[in-house]
Design an enzyme around this catalytic site. Structure first.
Site, PDB file in Angstrom:
ATOM      1  N   SER A   7      -3.179 -10.862   6.541  1.00  0.00           N
ATOM      2  CA  SER A   7      -2.936  -9.462   6.183  1.00  0.00           C
ATOM      3  C   SER A   7      -3.711  -8.570   7.140  1.00  0.00           C
ATOM      4  CB  SER A   7      -3.410  -9.188   4.756  1.00  0.00           C
ATOM      5  OG  SER A   7      -3.521  -7.795   4.571  1.00  0.00           O
ATOM      6  N   HIS A  32       1.389 -10.208   7.422  1.00  0.00           N
ATOM      7  CA  HIS A  32       1.519  -9.515   6.134  1.00  0.00           C
ATOM      8  C   HIS A  32       1.076  -8.064   6.327  1.00  0.00           C
ATOM      9  CE1 HIS A  32       1.708  -9.438   1.715  1.00  0.00           C
ATOM     10  NE2 HIS A  32       0.611  -8.691   1.754  1.00  0.00           N
ATOM     11  N   ASP A  34       0.609  -4.426   4.571  1.00  0.00           N
ATOM     12  CA  ASP A  34       0.409  -3.797   3.260  1.00  0.00           C
ATOM     13  C   ASP A  34       0.598  -2.291   3.334  1.00  0.00           C
ATOM     14  OD1 ASP A  34      -0.465  -5.971   1.477  1.00  0.00           O
ATOM     15  OD2 ASP A  34      -2.113  -6.190   2.896  1.00  0.00           O
ATOM     16  N   MET A  36       0.568   1.212   1.249  1.00  0.00           N
ATOM     17  CA  MET A  36       0.036   1.826   0.012  1.00  0.00           C
ATOM     18  C   MET A  36       0.194   3.330   0.097  1.00  0.00           C
ATOM     19  SD  MET A  36      -3.527  -0.235  -0.237  1.00  0.00           S
ATOM     20  CE  MET A  36      -3.596  -2.016   0.021  1.00  0.00           C
ATOM     21  N   HIS A  65       4.722  -5.703   2.329  1.00  0.00           N
ATOM     22  CA  HIS A  65       4.392  -5.626   0.905  1.00  0.00           C
ATOM     23  C   HIS A  65       4.299  -4.143   0.527  1.00  0.00           C
ATOM     24  CE1 HIS A  65       1.018  -6.680  -2.249  1.00  0.00           C
ATOM     25  NE2 HIS A  65       2.102  -6.191  -2.821  1.00  0.00           N
ATOM     26  N   MET A  67       3.500  -1.358  -1.726  1.00  0.00           N
ATOM     27  CA  MET A  67       2.760  -0.901  -2.916  1.00  0.00           C
ATOM     28  C   MET A  67       2.958   0.598  -3.015  1.00  0.00           C
ATOM     29  SD  MET A  67      -0.545  -3.342  -2.351  1.00  0.00           S
ATOM     30  CE  MET A  67      -0.184  -3.599  -0.624  1.00  0.00           C
ATOM     31  N   MET A 138       0.222 -11.645  -7.088  1.00  0.00           N
ATOM     32  CA  MET A 138      -1.035 -10.970  -6.739  1.00  0.00           C
ATOM     33  C   MET A 138      -2.182 -11.626  -7.509  1.00  0.00           C
ATOM     34  SD  MET A 138      -0.374  -8.525  -4.571  1.00  0.00           S
ATOM     35  CE  MET A 138      -2.064  -7.968  -4.525  1.00  0.00           C
ATOM     36  N   GLY A 146     -10.575  -7.775   0.383  1.00  0.00           N
ATOM     37  CA  GLY A 146     -11.947  -8.211   0.160  1.00  0.00           C
ATOM     38  C   GLY A 146     -12.361  -8.399  -1.290  1.00  0.00           C
ATOM     39  N   ASP A 176      -1.335 -13.638  -2.833  1.00  0.00           N
ATOM     40  CA  ASP A 176      -2.011 -12.569  -2.086  1.00  0.00           C
ATOM     41  C   ASP A 176      -3.212 -12.055  -2.868  1.00  0.00           C
ATOM     42  OD1 ASP A 176      -2.615 -10.358  -0.496  1.00  0.00           O
ATOM     43  OD2 ASP A 176      -0.810  -9.235  -1.028  1.00  0.00           O
ATOM     44  N   GLY A 177      -4.388 -12.164  -2.246  1.00  0.00           N
ATOM     45  CA  GLY A 177      -5.593 -11.594  -2.835  1.00  0.00           C
ATOM     46  C   GLY A 177      -6.701 -12.610  -2.997  1.00  0.00           C
ATOM     47  N   SER A 199      -9.320 -10.654   4.593  1.00  0.00           N
ATOM     48  CA  SER A 199     -10.710 -10.742   5.034  1.00  0.00           C
ATOM     49  C   SER A 199     -11.087 -12.154   5.492  1.00  0.00           C
ATOM     50  CB  SER A 199     -11.649 -10.242   3.948  1.00  0.00           C
ATOM     51  OG  SER A 199     -11.267 -10.734   2.703  1.00  0.00           O
TER      52      SER A 199
HETATM   53  C1  DX5 Z   1      -4.258  -5.984  -1.506  1.00  0.00           C
HETATM   54  C2  DX5 Z   1      -3.313  -6.447  -0.431  1.00  0.00           C
HETATM   55  C3  DX5 Z   1      -3.691  -7.716   0.205  1.00  0.00           C
HETATM   56  C4  DX5 Z   1      -5.019  -7.680   0.913  1.00  0.00           C
HETATM   57  C5  DX5 Z   1      -5.594  -9.049   0.811  1.00  0.00           C
HETATM   58  O1  DX5 Z   1      -3.676  -4.946  -2.220  1.00  0.00           O
HETATM   59  O2  DX5 Z   1      -2.011  -6.620  -0.966  1.00  0.00           O
HETATM   60  O3  DX5 Z   1      -2.672  -8.181   1.082  1.00  0.00           O
HETATM   61  O4  DX5 Z   1      -4.952  -7.323   2.262  1.00  0.00           O
HETATM   62  O5  DX5 Z   1      -6.877  -9.039   1.324  1.00  0.00           O
HETATM   63  P1  DX5 Z   1      -7.916 -10.227   1.032  1.00  0.00           P
HETATM   64  O6  DX5 Z   1      -7.302 -11.476   1.578  1.00  0.00           O
HETATM   65  O7  DX5 Z   1      -9.136  -9.794   1.729  1.00  0.00           O
HETATM   66  O8  DX5 Z   1      -8.069 -10.308  -0.478  1.00  0.00           O
HETATM   67 ZN    ZN Z   2      -0.465  -7.635   0.293  1.00  0.00          ZN
END
Ligand code: DX5
Ligand code: ZN
Length: 217
Positions: A7, A32, A34, A36, A65, A67, A138, A146, A176-177, A199
């Site tokens: 990601s 990936h 993200d 938002m 993804h 969001m 998720m 992180g 994911d997460g 991360s």
């Molecule tokens: C969170 C994202 C994830 C995020 C994951 O809302 O959808 O894709 O980047 O990050 P890590 O792997 O650090 O949890």
């Molecule tokens: Zn994501």
């Protein structure tokens, strides 16, 4: 063999092209991405212009993804910008709104995914399961990289794998997460075949080793 989808939320945005090249050389399968909007989740990340630049910089598979609230409004823009797959949250619109977004994505020749927050039951996925290429589970509250992996989501991963085996066995199951070399093993045991890691990859000195550790966990 599981696929690894770093990601880029945890990448250095001032050097995004180099960051992508490193993970490509490191054997990453997907990028990936993200998105938002500050409404669906309490954070704002990146959007259409960044995706467009990235598309020019790489031929890697771009797993987007979304969001964002009522994502159907932006399907055309994200597809045109170069997404390979758009993943929609079941909580982000009415059932019909999500179905419309999926149909438009398909019509534009792109792959379709569906995802859910940790508090949402897997039963909410039922109407979408036969229609998608990928289900994303998720294992943190969406919005930030992180965070710690929520082990209480493992039974949900296994339940969804079972549901998919019945109606759409070729469908990918992504997590994911909070995925790292330790939690990756738990995800695989539960039936996941694509692992997102932000991360754990971009926070590591050696990205190649970090990707390998997740893949081989
Ligand atoms: C969170 C994202 C994830 C995020 C994951 O809302 O959808 O894709 O980047 O990050 P890590 O792997 O650090 O949890
Ligand atoms: Zn994501």
């Amino acid at each position: 063999m599981v696929k690894v989808a770093p990601s880029i939320l945890s990448a250095d945005f001032s050097r995004l092209g180099e960051e992508i090249e490193q993970i490509r050389l490191g054997g990453a399968d997907y990028v990936h991405f993200d998105v938002m909007d500050g409404l669906f989740v309490p954070n704002i990340s990146m959007g259409i212009p960044v995706l467009k630049s990235l598309r020019k910089a790489t031929d890697m598979f771009l797993d987007v993804h979304l969001m964002i609230d009522r994502p159907a409004r932006y399907v055309g823009a994200f597809c045109q910008a170069g997404a390979d797959l758009l993943c929609f949250h079941v909580e982000s619109d009415t059932r019909q709104g999500i179905l419309d977004a999926m149909e438009e994505t398909r019509a534009l020749g792109k792959k379709v995914g569906v995802t859910l927050k940790p508090g949402t039951s897997e039963q909410e996925l039922i109407p979408f399961l036969p229609l998608v290429d990928l289900v994303l589970v998720m294992t943190v509250e969406p919005g930030f990289g992180g965070q710690s992996f929520m082990e209480d989501q493992l039974p949900k991963i296994a339940a969804i794998r079972g549901m998919l085996d019945a109606v759409n066995p070729g469908c990918e199951l992504e997590v994911d997460g909070g995925v790292d070399a330790q939690t990756a093993a738990l995800c695989k045991q539960a039936g996941a075949n694509v692992l997102v890691a932000g991360s754990a990859v971009f926070g590591a000195q050696d990205r190649v080793a970090a990707i390998e550790a997740i893949r081989l966990a």
